[in-house]
Design an enzyme around this catalytic site. Structure first.
Site, PDB file in Angstrom:
ATOM      1  N   ASP A  97       0.873  -1.163   0.000  1.00 10.38           N
ATOM      2  CA  ASP A  97       0.000   0.000   0.000  1.00 10.38           C
ATOM      3  C   ASP A  97       0.926   1.234   0.000  1.00 10.38           C
ATOM      4  O   ASP A  97       2.122   1.117   0.275  1.00 10.38           O
ATOM      5  CB  ASP A  97      -0.873  -0.042   1.257  1.00 10.38           C
ATOM      6  CG  ASP A  97      -1.699   1.207   1.429  1.00 10.38           C
ATOM      7  OD1 ASP A  97      -2.318   1.639   0.453  1.00 10.38           O
ATOM      8  OD2 ASP A  97      -1.700   1.766   2.553  1.00 10.38           O
ATOM      9  N   LEU A  98       0.387   2.394  -0.323  1.00 14.82           N
ATOM     10  CA  LEU A  98       1.231   3.595  -0.398  1.00 14.82           C
ATOM     11  C   LEU A  98       1.118   4.472   0.855  1.00 14.82           C
ATOM     12  O   LEU A  98       2.044   4.558   1.666  1.00 14.82           O
ATOM     13  CB  LEU A  98       0.845   4.411  -1.645  1.00 14.82           C
ATOM     14  CG  LEU A  98       1.600   5.716  -1.841  1.00 14.82           C
ATOM     15  CD1 LEU A  98       3.063   5.454  -2.173  1.00 14.82           C
ATOM     16  CD2 LEU A  98       0.954   6.551  -2.955  1.00 14.82           C
ATOM     17  N   ASP A  99      -0.057   5.124   0.991  1.00 12.65           N
ATOM     18  CA  ASP A  99      -0.242   6.112   2.071  1.00 12.65           C
ATOM     19  C   ASP A  99      -0.180   5.436   3.442  1.00 12.65           C
ATOM     20  O   ASP A  99      -0.964   4.536   3.734  1.00 12.65           O
ATOM     21  CB  ASP A  99      -1.615   6.794   1.926  1.00 12.65           C
ATOM     22  CG  ASP A  99      -1.743   7.585   0.634  1.00 12.65           C
ATOM     23  OD1 ASP A  99      -0.863   8.405   0.359  1.00 12.65           O
ATOM     24  OD2 ASP A  99      -2.742   7.375  -0.095  1.00 12.65           O
ATOM     25  N   THR A 125       2.103  10.098   4.138  1.00 13.67           N
ATOM     26  CA  THR A 125       1.100  11.009   3.585  1.00 13.67           C
ATOM     27  C   THR A 125      -0.269  10.873   4.260  1.00 13.67           C
ATOM     28  O   THR A 125      -1.130  11.720   4.055  1.00 13.67           O
ATOM     29  CB  THR A 125       0.916  10.743   2.081  1.00 13.67           C
ATOM     30  OG1 THR A 125       0.885   9.329   1.900  1.00 13.67           O
ATOM     31  CG2 THR A 125       2.035  11.336   1.258  1.00 13.67           C
ATOM     32  N   LYS A 172      -8.932   5.380   6.315  1.00 12.17           N
ATOM     33  CA  LYS A 172      -7.671   4.850   5.776  1.00 12.17           C
ATOM     34  C   LYS A 172      -7.947   3.739   4.766  1.00 12.17           C
ATOM     35  O   LYS A 172      -8.741   2.829   5.037  1.00 12.17           O
ATOM     36  CB  LYS A 172      -6.783   4.320   6.902  1.00 12.17           C
ATOM     37  CG  LYS A 172      -6.163   5.427   7.721  1.00 12.17           C
ATOM     38  CD  LYS A 172      -5.152   4.883   8.713  1.00 12.17           C
ATOM     39  CE  LYS A 172      -4.555   6.013   9.532  1.00 12.17           C
ATOM     40  NZ  LYS A 172      -3.736   5.503  10.640  1.00 12.17           N
ATOM     41  N   SER A 231      -2.611   0.632  -4.334  1.00 10.95           N
ATOM     42  CA  SER A 231      -3.104   1.768  -3.549  1.00 10.95           C
ATOM     43  C   SER A 231      -4.450   2.263  -4.050  1.00 10.95           C
ATOM     44  O   SER A 231      -4.729   2.217  -5.248  1.00 10.95           O
ATOM     45  CB  SER A 231      -2.089   2.916  -3.644  1.00 10.95           C
ATOM     46  OG  SER A 231      -2.645   4.113  -3.180  1.00 10.95           O
ATOM     47  N   ALA A 232      -5.267   2.779  -3.129  1.00 11.60           N
ATOM     48  CA  ALA A 232      -6.549   3.371  -3.506  1.00 11.60           C
ATOM     49  C   ALA A 232      -6.381   4.778  -4.078  1.00 11.60           C
ATOM     50  O   ALA A 232      -7.308   5.347  -4.649  1.00 11.60           O
ATOM     51  CB  ALA A 232      -7.452   3.446  -2.272  1.00 11.60           C
ATOM     52  N   LYS A 291     -11.057  -1.169  -1.533  1.00 16.83           N
ATOM     53  CA  LYS A 291     -10.776  -2.040  -0.388  1.00 16.83           C
ATOM     54  C   LYS A 291     -11.938  -1.879   0.603  1.00 16.83           C
ATOM     55  O   LYS A 291     -12.405  -0.755   0.766  1.00 16.83           O
ATOM     56  CB  LYS A 291      -9.463  -1.627   0.297  1.00 16.83           C
ATOM     57  CG  LYS A 291      -8.237  -1.700  -0.606  1.00 16.83           C
ATOM     58  CD  LYS A 291      -7.036  -1.004   0.044  1.00 16.83           C
ATOM     59  CE  LYS A 291      -5.873  -0.892  -0.914  1.00 16.83           C
ATOM     60  NZ  LYS A 291      -4.727  -0.126  -0.385  1.00 16.83           N
ATOM     61  N   GLU A 334       0.084  -3.333   4.642  1.00 19.36           N
ATOM     62  CA  GLU A 334      -1.057  -2.417   4.742  1.00 19.36           C
ATOM     63  C   GLU A 334      -1.143  -1.741   6.098  1.00 19.36           C
ATOM     64  O   GLU A 334      -0.853  -2.373   7.112  1.00 19.36           O
ATOM     65  CB  GLU A 334      -2.360  -3.220   4.569  1.00 19.36           C
ATOM     66  CG  GLU A 334      -3.038  -3.080   3.236  1.00 19.36           C
ATOM     67  CD  GLU A 334      -3.578  -1.685   2.951  1.00 19.36           C
ATOM     68  OE1 GLU A 334      -3.675  -0.844   3.870  1.00 19.36           O
ATOM     69  OE2 GLU A 334      -3.922  -1.433   1.792  1.00 19.36           O
ATOM     70  N   ASP A 335      -1.574  -0.475   6.114  1.00 19.23           N
ATOM     71  CA  ASP A 335      -1.790   0.208   7.397  1.00 19.23           C
ATOM     72  C   ASP A 335      -3.273   0.365   7.717  1.00 19.23           C
ATOM     73  O   ASP A 335      -3.612   0.927   8.750  1.00 19.23           O
ATOM     74  CB  ASP A 335      -1.129   1.596   7.404  1.00 19.23           C
ATOM     75  CG  ASP A 335      -1.830   2.572   6.483  1.00 19.23           C
ATOM     76  OD1 ASP A 335      -2.246   2.157   5.377  1.00 19.23           O
ATOM     77  OD2 ASP A 335      -1.977   3.746   6.866  1.00 19.23           O
TER      78      ASP A 335
HETATM   79  C1  BG6 Z   1      -5.667   5.785   0.371  1.00 16.13           C
HETATM   80  C2  BG6 Z   1      -5.700   6.585   1.646  1.00 16.13           C
HETATM   81  O1  BG6 Z   1      -4.384   5.279   0.177  1.00 16.13           O
HETATM   82  O2  BG6 Z   1      -6.019   6.581  -0.748  1.00 16.13           O
HETATM   83  C3  BG6 Z   1      -7.040   7.284   1.810  1.00 16.13           C
HETATM   84  O3  BG6 Z   1      -5.478   5.725   2.745  1.00 16.13           O
HETATM   85  C4  BG6 Z   1      -7.337   8.100   0.563  1.00 16.13           C
HETATM   86  O4  BG6 Z   1      -6.991   8.103   2.945  1.00 16.13           O
HETATM   87  C5  BG6 Z   1      -7.299   7.197  -0.668  1.00 16.13           C
HETATM   88  O5  BG6 Z   1      -8.619   8.713   0.656  1.00 16.13           O
HETATM   89  C6  BG6 Z   1      -7.564   7.945  -1.964  1.00 16.13           C
HETATM   90  O6  BG6 Z   1      -6.508   8.829  -2.191  1.00 16.13           O
HETATM   91  P1  BG6 Z   1      -6.523  10.030  -3.223  1.00 16.13           P
HETATM   92  O7  BG6 Z   1      -5.087  10.481  -3.242  1.00 16.13           O
HETATM   93  O8  BG6 Z   1      -6.967   9.458  -4.540  1.00 16.13           O
HETATM   94  O9  BG6 Z   1      -7.477  11.052  -2.701  1.00 16.13           O
HETATM   95 MG    MG Z   2      -2.676   3.194   3.604  1.00 18.42          MG
END
Ligand code: BG6
Ligand code: MG
Length: 218
Positions: free
Chosen positions: A9-11, A17, A45, A114-115, A145, A169-170
């Site tokens: 996962d990224l964030d 971030t 999240k 990542s989402a 997810k 994943e967090d």
């Molecule tokens: C996820 C984050 O990685 O991405 C969420 O955990 C975030 O908090 C989601 O809403 C979507 O991200 P973005 O950058 O497309 O708004």
């Molecule tokens: Mg995350």
């Protein structure tokens, strides 16, 4: 040679971030007079931007038109991106690079799942995009997810079956997605929150490279 697919996962896992997502949502919530705490933020999240707004509005029993929602989604993203203007490698979370470098050295597959629709520019700003054999992000998937779509797509891109994939994943939703997808789940964060994960570590500095090596050879 043993080879596995490691999906990140990224964030909140690779880069720090998650705090900026929180600040941008909190600003919007304040503007709308909705109480939004770090505890509420756990529910956001791993969740898509659109769904996150719906969760915040429901916290305040707030009814809104689609037009207003679209405006707020743009505003939130602009605010979020404003925190990232000067982003560089310093936002990479401690211990991440040694794990990525070890996996590369051992010739393992490395995938991003990542989402976020901002994933690619973030990987570029952090100068780590070259580690990844495939990137699947919020622009590619239609099911958020805990649906495992993002991870299954990632595995497919590098031709690995789910049982040979390990997900870092967090978020609760992300751990559930990995589990539903039949992958090994590694939680990064609070054990009490991520109790559905196969393994949990507070952060990557607590992950021994022997643990990674054992996953490769499992
Ligand atoms: C996820 C984050 O990685 O991405 C969420 O955990 C975030 O908090 C989601 O809403 C979507 O991200 P973005 O950058 O497309 O708004
Ligand atoms: Mg995350």
């Amino acid at each position: 040679m043993n080879q596995k697919c490691f999906i990140f996962d990224l964030d909140g896992v690779i880069v720090d971030t998650a705090k900026y997502h929180f600040l941008a949502w909190q600003k919007l919530a304040q503007q709308l007079g909705i109480d939004f705490t770090p505890e509420h933020n756990e529910q956001l999240k791993g969740v898509s931007r659109v769904r996150s707004l719906d969760i915040i509005l429901s916290l305040g029993n707030f009814e809104a038109s689609q037009e207003d929602k679209n405006k707020w989604l743009v505003q939130k993203n602009e605010d979020y991106l404003s925190y990232l203007v000067n982003m560089d490698e310093s936002e990479i979370l401690p211990g991440v690079i040694p794990v990525l470098a070890f996996l590369k050295e051992k010739n393992q597959k490395i995938v991003l799942g990542s989402a976020s629709k901002n994933a690619k520019p973030i990987l570029e700003k952090a100068k780590i995009i070259d580690f990844f054999d495939a990137v699947v992000d919020g622009n590619d998937v239609s099911n958020a997810k805990p649906d495992p779509e993002v991870f299954l797509q990632g595995a497919k891109k590098v031709n690995f079956p789910p049982e040979k994939c390990i997900v870092f994943e967090d978020s609760v939703a992300g751990i559930q997605a990995a589990n539903i997808g039949g992958m090994t789940s590694v939680g990064i964060g609070d054990e009490a929150v991520l109790n559905e994960a196969d393994y949990v570590f507070p952060d990557f500095t607590h992950i021994d490279l022997n643990f990674i090596e054992n996953l490769v050879n499992k």
